[in-house]
Design a protein around this motif. Sequence first.
Motif, PDB file in Angstrom:
ATOM      1  N   ALA A  21      -3.905   2.920  11.781  1.00  0.00           N
ATOM      2  CA  ALA A  21      -2.786   1.981  11.645  1.00  0.00           C
ATOM      3  C   ALA A  21      -3.260   0.675  10.997  1.00  0.00           C
ATOM      4  O   ALA A  21      -2.587   0.126  10.123  1.00  0.00           O
ATOM      5  N   LEU A  22      -4.419   0.175  11.413  1.00  0.00           N
ATOM      6  CA  LEU A  22      -4.976  -1.035  10.804  1.00  0.00           C
ATOM      7  C   LEU A  22      -5.267  -0.816   9.331  1.00  0.00           C
ATOM      8  O   LEU A  22      -5.015  -1.687   8.493  1.00  0.00           O
ATOM      9  N   THR A  23      -5.807   0.351   9.005  1.00  0.00           N
ATOM     10  CA  THR A  23      -6.134   0.666   7.620  1.00  0.00           C
ATOM     11  C   THR A  23      -4.870   0.727   6.772  1.00  0.00           C
ATOM     12  O   THR A  23      -4.817   0.154   5.674  1.00  0.00           O
ATOM     13  N   SER A  24      -3.841   1.381   7.268  1.00  0.00           N
ATOM     14  CA  SER A  24      -2.575   1.462   6.532  1.00  0.00           C
ATOM     15  C   SER A  24      -1.960   0.075   6.336  1.00  0.00           C
ATOM     16  O   SER A  24      -1.430  -0.236   5.262  1.00  0.00           O
ATOM     17  N   LEU A  25      -2.046  -0.752   7.343  1.00  0.00           N
ATOM     18  CA  LEU A  25      -1.531  -2.114   7.254  1.00  0.00           C
ATOM     19  C   LEU A  25      -2.296  -2.914   6.205  1.00  0.00           C
ATOM     20  O   LEU A  25      -1.702  -3.610   5.376  1.00  0.00           O
ATOM     21  N   ALA A  26      -3.624  -2.806   6.211  1.00  0.00           N
ATOM     22  CA  ALA A  26      -4.448  -3.510   5.233  1.00  0.00           C
ATOM     23  C   ALA A  26      -4.156  -3.017   3.813  1.00  0.00           C
ATOM     24  O   ALA A  26      -4.063  -3.815   2.871  1.00  0.00           O
ATOM     25  N   ALA A  43      -9.486   0.740   2.150  1.00  0.00           N
ATOM     26  CA  ALA A  43      -9.812  -0.280   3.149  1.00  0.00           C
ATOM     27  C   ALA A  43     -10.795   0.321   4.135  1.00  0.00           C
ATOM     28  O   ALA A  43     -10.653   1.481   4.539  1.00  0.00           O
ATOM     29  N   SER A  44     -11.804  -0.460   4.495  1.00  0.00           N
ATOM     30  CA  SER A  44     -12.774  -0.001   5.494  1.00  0.00           C
ATOM     31  C   SER A  44     -13.118  -1.173   6.412  1.00  0.00           C
ATOM     32  O   SER A  44     -12.956  -2.336   6.056  1.00  0.00           O
ATOM     33  N   ALA A  53     -14.462  -7.024  10.330  1.00  0.00           N
ATOM     34  CA  ALA A  53     -14.593  -7.433   8.933  1.00  0.00           C
ATOM     35  C   ALA A  53     -13.931  -6.345   8.096  1.00  0.00           C
ATOM     36  O   ALA A  53     -14.196  -5.161   8.281  1.00  0.00           O
ATOM     37  N   LEU A  54     -13.055  -6.748   7.206  1.00  0.00           N
ATOM     38  CA  LEU A  54     -12.304  -5.823   6.366  1.00  0.00           C
ATOM     39  C   LEU A  54     -12.850  -5.861   4.953  1.00  0.00           C
ATOM     40  O   LEU A  54     -13.067  -6.938   4.393  1.00  0.00           O
ATOM     41  N   ARG A  55     -13.044  -4.682   4.379  1.00  0.00           N
ATOM     42  CA  ARG A  55     -13.440  -4.565   2.972  1.00  0.00           C
ATOM     43  C   ARG A  55     -12.328  -3.831   2.254  1.00  0.00           C
ATOM     44  O   ARG A  55     -11.931  -2.733   2.646  1.00  0.00           O
ATOM     45  N   VAL A  56     -11.812  -4.444   1.189  1.00  0.00           N
ATOM     46  CA  VAL A  56     -10.725  -3.877   0.401  1.00  0.00           C
ATOM     47  C   VAL A  56     -11.236  -3.625  -1.010  1.00  0.00           C
ATOM     48  O   VAL A  56     -11.841  -4.507  -1.618  1.00  0.00           O
ATOM     49  N   VAL A  57     -10.997  -2.418  -1.511  1.00  0.00           N
ATOM     50  CA  VAL A  57     -11.312  -2.064  -2.893  1.00  0.00           C
ATOM     51  C   VAL A  57     -10.001  -1.637  -3.531  1.00  0.00           C
ATOM     52  O   VAL A  57      -9.342  -0.719  -3.034  1.00  0.00           O
ATOM     53  N   SER A  58      -9.621  -2.321  -4.612  1.00  0.00           N
ATOM     54  CA  SER A  58      -8.304  -2.075  -5.187  1.00  0.00           C
ATOM     55  C   SER A  58      -8.282  -2.378  -6.676  1.00  0.00           C
ATOM     56  O   SER A  58      -8.987  -3.278  -7.140  1.00  0.00           O
ATOM     57  N   PRO A  59      -7.422  -1.675  -7.404  1.00  0.00           N
ATOM     58  CA  PRO A  59      -7.101  -2.148  -8.750  1.00  0.00           C
ATOM     59  C   PRO A  59      -6.140  -3.324  -8.621  1.00  0.00           C
ATOM     60  O   PRO A  59      -5.632  -3.602  -7.527  1.00  0.00           O
ATOM     61  N   ILE A  60      -5.875  -3.983  -9.727  1.00  0.00           N
ATOM     62  CA  ILE A  60      -4.945  -5.109  -9.737  1.00  0.00           C
ATOM     63  C   ILE A  60      -4.033  -4.963 -10.952  1.00  0.00           C
ATOM     64  O   ILE A  60      -4.479  -4.532 -12.015  1.00  0.00           O
ATOM     65  N   VAL A  96      -2.640  -9.151   8.090  1.00  0.00           N
ATOM     66  CA  VAL A  96      -3.148  -8.092   8.970  1.00  0.00           C
ATOM     67  C   VAL A  96      -3.313  -8.626  10.388  1.00  0.00           C
ATOM     68  O   VAL A  96      -2.916  -7.975  11.356  1.00  0.00           O
ATOM     69  N   SER A  97      -3.877  -9.804  10.532  1.00  0.00           N
ATOM     70  CA  SER A  97      -4.049 -10.397  11.863  1.00  0.00           C
ATOM     71  C   SER A  97      -2.708 -10.662  12.526  1.00  0.00           C
ATOM     72  O   SER A  97      -2.515 -10.356  13.702  1.00  0.00           O
ATOM     73  N   GLY A  98      -1.792 -11.243  11.780  1.00  0.00           N
ATOM     74  CA  GLY A  98      -0.490 -11.593  12.337  1.00  0.00           C
ATOM     75  C   GLY A  98       0.325 -10.387  12.767  1.00  0.00           C
ATOM     76  O   GLY A  98       0.973 -10.412  13.810  1.00  0.00           O
ATOM     77  N   LEU A  99       0.293  -9.328  11.975  1.00  0.00           N
ATOM     78  CA  LEU A  99       1.092  -8.146  12.296  1.00  0.00           C
ATOM     79  C   LEU A  99       0.446  -7.235  13.325  1.00  0.00           C
ATOM     80  O   LEU A  99       1.130  -6.563  14.082  1.00  0.00           O
ATOM     81  N   SER A 100      -0.887  -7.212  13.370  1.00  0.00           N
ATOM     82  CA  SER A 100      -1.571  -6.282  14.284  1.00  0.00           C
ATOM     83  C   SER A 100      -2.084  -6.946  15.551  1.00  0.00           C
ATOM     84  O   SER A 100      -2.288  -6.274  16.551  1.00  0.00           O
TER      85      SER A 100
END
Length: 125
Positions: A21-26, A43-44, A53-60, A96-100
């Motif tokens: 759920a956290l991963t989907s939210l991130a 997201a990991s 600690a959250l690591r996000v890898v994404s295109p932009i 992520v913090s606010g919603l989870s």
Amino acid sequence: MTEAASPAPGLAGHNRVSTQALTSLAQAAAAELFGVRPSEVRASWTDDAGLLALRVVSPIAVPDLGAIESAADVAAAGGSVWDRASGAKGAILRRVSGLSGAKLSRVDVRIAGVRSAAARRVRVQ
């Protein structure tokens, strides 16, 4: 001075938000900020002295490069890729913090490609 609300009687127990759920939210938060689909975002999570600690890898998504002729065009597009990625860290952390309710120590962002912003438009015929 305010008093903290006490839990309602008879409601003992605990709540947990799963890693999935956290991963989907991130992924959703990052995708919204970067203008891509959540399925394109990875997201990991790692432990950071008891916090997450959250690591996000994404295109932009970026505008058509032929349309960018001046610094004003870059600003109108939301800023440089660097500026957008840097600004997204705090926004992702807050969302992520606010919603989870999870306590995040930091968000690391890696931009792993670009997508045409025009390609995201849906054509209605």
